[in-house]
Design a protein around this motif. Structure first.
Motif, PDB file in Angstrom:
ATOM      1  N   SER A 108       0.812  -1.211   0.000  1.00  0.00           N
ATOM      2  CA  SER A 108       0.000   0.000   0.000  1.00  0.00           C
ATOM      3  C   SER A 108       0.844   1.258   0.000  1.00  0.00           C
ATOM      4  O   SER A 108       0.340   2.352  -0.300  1.00  0.00           O
ATOM      5  CB  SER A 108      -0.935   0.013   1.217  1.00  0.00           C
ATOM      6  OG  SER A 108      -1.910  -1.008   1.118  1.00  0.00           O
ATOM      7  N   ASN A 110      -5.337  -2.383 -11.436  1.00  0.00           N
ATOM      8  CA  ASN A 110      -6.313  -2.183 -10.359  1.00  0.00           C
ATOM      9  C   ASN A 110      -7.191  -0.987 -10.725  1.00  0.00           C
ATOM     10  O   ASN A 110      -6.715   0.150 -10.717  1.00  0.00           O
ATOM     11  CB  ASN A 110      -5.599  -1.909  -9.028  1.00  0.00           C
ATOM     12  CG  ASN A 110      -4.761  -3.074  -8.564  1.00  0.00           C
ATOM     13  OD1 ASN A 110      -5.184  -4.216  -8.640  1.00  0.00           O
ATOM     14  ND2 ASN A 110      -3.564  -2.791  -8.069  1.00  0.00           N
ATOM     15  N   SER A 118      -9.472   0.481  -9.074  1.00  0.00           N
ATOM     16  CA  SER A 118      -9.648   1.379  -7.934  1.00  0.00           C
ATOM     17  C   SER A 118      -8.747   0.885  -6.811  1.00  0.00           C
ATOM     18  O   SER A 118      -8.284  -0.258  -6.819  1.00  0.00           O
ATOM     19  CB  SER A 118     -11.114   1.406  -7.477  1.00  0.00           C
ATOM     20  OG  SER A 118     -11.537   0.100  -7.105  1.00  0.00           O
ATOM     21  N   THR A 119      -8.494   1.763  -5.853  1.00  0.00           N
ATOM     22  CA  THR A 119      -7.577   1.425  -4.773  1.00  0.00           C
ATOM     23  C   THR A 119      -8.247   0.540  -3.735  1.00  0.00           C
ATOM     24  O   THR A 119      -9.350   0.820  -3.269  1.00  0.00           O
ATOM     25  CB  THR A 119      -7.054   2.704  -4.101  1.00  0.00           C
ATOM     26  OG1 THR A 119      -6.261   3.427  -5.054  1.00  0.00           O
ATOM     27  CG2 THR A 119      -6.194   2.388  -2.888  1.00  0.00           C
ATOM     28  N   ARG A 167      -3.401  -2.808  -2.884  1.00  0.00           N
ATOM     29  CA  ARG A 167      -3.548  -2.762  -4.333  1.00  0.00           C
ATOM     30  C   ARG A 167      -3.921  -1.354  -4.779  1.00  0.00           C
ATOM     31  O   ARG A 167      -5.090  -1.067  -5.053  1.00  0.00           O
ATOM     32  CB  ARG A 167      -4.612  -3.766  -4.787  1.00  0.00           C
ATOM     33  CG  ARG A 167      -4.217  -5.225  -4.582  1.00  0.00           C
ATOM     34  CD  ARG A 167      -5.370  -6.110  -4.202  1.00  0.00           C
ATOM     35  NE  ARG A 167      -5.859  -5.807  -2.851  1.00  0.00           N
ATOM     36  CZ  ARG A 167      -6.683  -6.574  -2.167  1.00  0.00           C
ATOM     37  NH1 ARG A 167      -7.137  -7.684  -2.690  1.00  0.00           N
ATOM     38  NH2 ARG A 167      -7.073  -6.240  -0.956  1.00  0.00           N
ATOM     39  N   PRO A 168      -2.932  -0.443  -4.839  1.00  0.00           N
ATOM     40  CA  PRO A 168      -3.238   0.926  -5.279  1.00  0.00           C
ATOM     41  C   PRO A 168      -3.757   0.942  -6.714  1.00  0.00           C
ATOM     42  O   PRO A 168      -3.394   0.075  -7.527  1.00  0.00           O
ATOM     43  CB  PRO A 168      -1.882   1.640  -5.184  1.00  0.00           C
ATOM     44  CG  PRO A 168      -1.024   0.765  -4.339  1.00  0.00           C
ATOM     45  CD  PRO A 168      -1.518  -0.626  -4.532  1.00  0.00           C
ATOM     46  N   GLU A 169      -4.584   1.913  -7.020  1.00  0.00           N
ATOM     47  CA  GLU A 169      -5.073   2.055  -8.389  1.00  0.00           C
ATOM     48  C   GLU A 169      -3.896   2.154  -9.351  1.00  0.00           C
ATOM     49  O   GLU A 169      -2.939   2.880  -9.116  1.00  0.00           O
ATOM     50  CB  GLU A 169      -5.952   3.298  -8.505  1.00  0.00           C
ATOM     51  CG  GLU A 169      -6.528   3.523  -9.893  1.00  0.00           C
ATOM     52  CD  GLU A 169      -7.410   4.744  -9.982  1.00  0.00           C
ATOM     53  OE1 GLU A 169      -7.721   5.171 -11.109  1.00  0.00           O
ATOM     54  OE2 GLU A 169      -7.787   5.289  -8.922  1.00  0.00           O
TER      55      GLU A 169
END
Length: 467
Positions: A118, A437, A439-440, A444-446
């Motif tokens: 993250s 990804n 969305s965050t 798992r950041p965008e």
């Protein structure tokens, strides 16, 4: 901790560093944790209405009004939908400072990995907006191993996130050469006339670009160890070729090299762990561009294997470059071949962006893949290699077509196409990834994601443990 790696993530502080404790709490254990709080802290919890629901945070003050302890809710950890990376939410919730996880309530290796994953920020073009909190390494885990995994993921994410004007085949080669140098691996690159002669499908797909295509071949490990080959699709940008995509379909096509990024990340983890295997990494990398010399619908191309392929659609280019790479991979009869590719929209439609599809004929290997995905918090779902669908790839003028020409079973027919080019390797896993990804989420950041890289590292650790 190692300091000679790219500065893609904050380092972990040494274990034992003075830091604010974080207590992660499952719903079921709240009644045991609350009585251990000081009277001031219990009063604060009551005033704020804290309960250990997933993602809830309570910053407990000392009698002097300073932050003394953090409570973080995990929710019901027995629920099927529980996210084992939920501790990654702390990165966006905590004030700047030094922290450490207390024992109890959560797997500390999972929590540390979630924190690091993250913490990733893609800052090549825009500075990260704020200083992040830092974490002291837990004393009871192999923090170096967790950090190696997180850094390999960050390096792969950086490749996927870099726009195509700054990431072409040459830059993929540079990344592979840097990896080879770090771990003492051998590397060779085929391009130009030799590529056209040896890997004709790779050359055909990439020849219309001003950035020449190439095939990267890296080897590492003892020659007498079990042979494992990773193959990654490296299409740095996909216009669709003469079967051109609409503009909306091109917006995320910088991620069409996500298979190569996942393969590079997995290779970095394997080499960093010193696993007992002979690793080979093959990356065909091209740009599928449009020019007067672009390959066309209806063309018939002869692959490295000798099979002829009718081009039913130039936008099904990834399977073409993988075909030549798989033929090369199979030639030395490895124990296991794993290929990674952002290959079909059909897989994404069937399973969504978070759950890559995988295919294999080996049921025992499939079970091992699924178990590795659960262990590494890198889930996948098996789809069938339904042999009767192979007839959908029949051609009247060539050995096979590169597409089925119909709307059905797109991910399966793509996997069946690839199997034609590694027919003698029964231990073969094909991953069809999304690589992004939308969305965050915790850990798992965008943005770009190297799906299945951690799974493959876990799988190979199980199959070929370090000597």
């Amino acid at each position: 901790m190692r300091t000679d790696l790219p500065d893609l993530l904050p380092d972990l502080l040494p274990a034992g560093t003075a830091a604010i404790p974080i207590r992660c709490i499952d719903l079921a254990e709240w009644d045991r944790v609350e009585p251990g709080l000081t009277p001031v802290q219990r009063a604060y919890v009551e005033t704020t209405g804290f309960a250990p629901k997933a993602g809830r945070l309570c910053l407990l003050p000392s009698t002097e009004g300073r932050l003394e302890r953090v409570l973080f809710g995990l929710g019901d950890t027995t629920a099927a939908a529980h996210d084992r990376l939920v501790a990654g939410r702390l990165i966006g919730l905590l004030p700047e400072g030094r922290y450490h996880f207390e024992e109890g309530g959560i797997d500390l290796a999972d929590a540390t990995l979630a924190w690091l994953l993250s913490s990733y920020r893609f800052s090549r073009y825009k500075a990260a907006p704020a200083t992040l909190p830092t974490l002291a390494a837990p004393e009871t885990i192999d923090a170096d191993a967790v950090l190696r995994i997180a850094r390999a993921v960050a390096a792969g994410r950086d490749l996927v996130n870099t726009p195509s004007n700054d990431l072409g085949p040459a830059e993929i080669e540079t990344a592979a050469r840097a990896l080879a140098e770090r771990f003492g691996a051998a590397i060779s690159v085929t391009s130009g006339e030799e590529l056209e002669r040896e890997f004709p499908l790779v050359h055909a797909v990439g020849k219309a670009s001003t950035r020449p295509p190439r095939l990267i071949d890296l080897t590492w490990g003892p020659a007498d160890a079990p042979r494992v080959t990773l193959v990654g699709k490296g299409v740095v940008f996909d216009t669709g070729g003469l079967d051109i995509k609409p503009s909306s379909g091109m917006l995320l096509m910088k991620k069409d090299m996500g298979g190569s990024a996942a393969a590079l990340s997995a290779a970095e983890m394997v080499m960093g762990s010193g696993l007992n295997l002979r690793l080979r990494l093959i990356v065909p990398t091209v740009e599928n561009a449009i020019a007067g010399n672009a390959f066309r619908p209806g063309d018939i191309l002869r692959a490295r294997s000798g099979l002829t392929v009718e081009i039913g659609n130039t936008d099904a280019e990834g399977r073409l470059i993988l075909a030549d790479a798989l033929t090369l991979a199979e030639a030395e009869r490895p124990d296991l071949i794993i290929d990674f590719a952002t290959l079909t929209g059909a897989a994404r439609t069937a399973l969504g962006p978070d759950l890559p599809a995988f295919f294999t004929e080996d049921d025992a290997l499939a079970s091992a893949v699924e178990a590795a995905g659960r262990a590494a918090i890198d889930p996948v779902w098996r789809l069938p290699l339904h042999a009767p669908y192979a007839s959908l790839l029949d051609s009247k003028v060539a050995d096979l077509n590169n597409v089925s020409g119909g709307p059905f079973a797109g991910a399966i027919t793509a996997a069946l196409f690839l199997r034609r080019f590694a027919p003698n390797t029964k231990r073969h896993v094909h991953f069809d990834l999304y690589g992004w990804n939308p969305s965050t989420k915790p850990g798992r950041p965008e943005g770009g994601e190297v799906q299945t890289a951690r799974l493959v590292h876990q799988l190979l650790k199980t199959l070929y443990p370090a000597a």
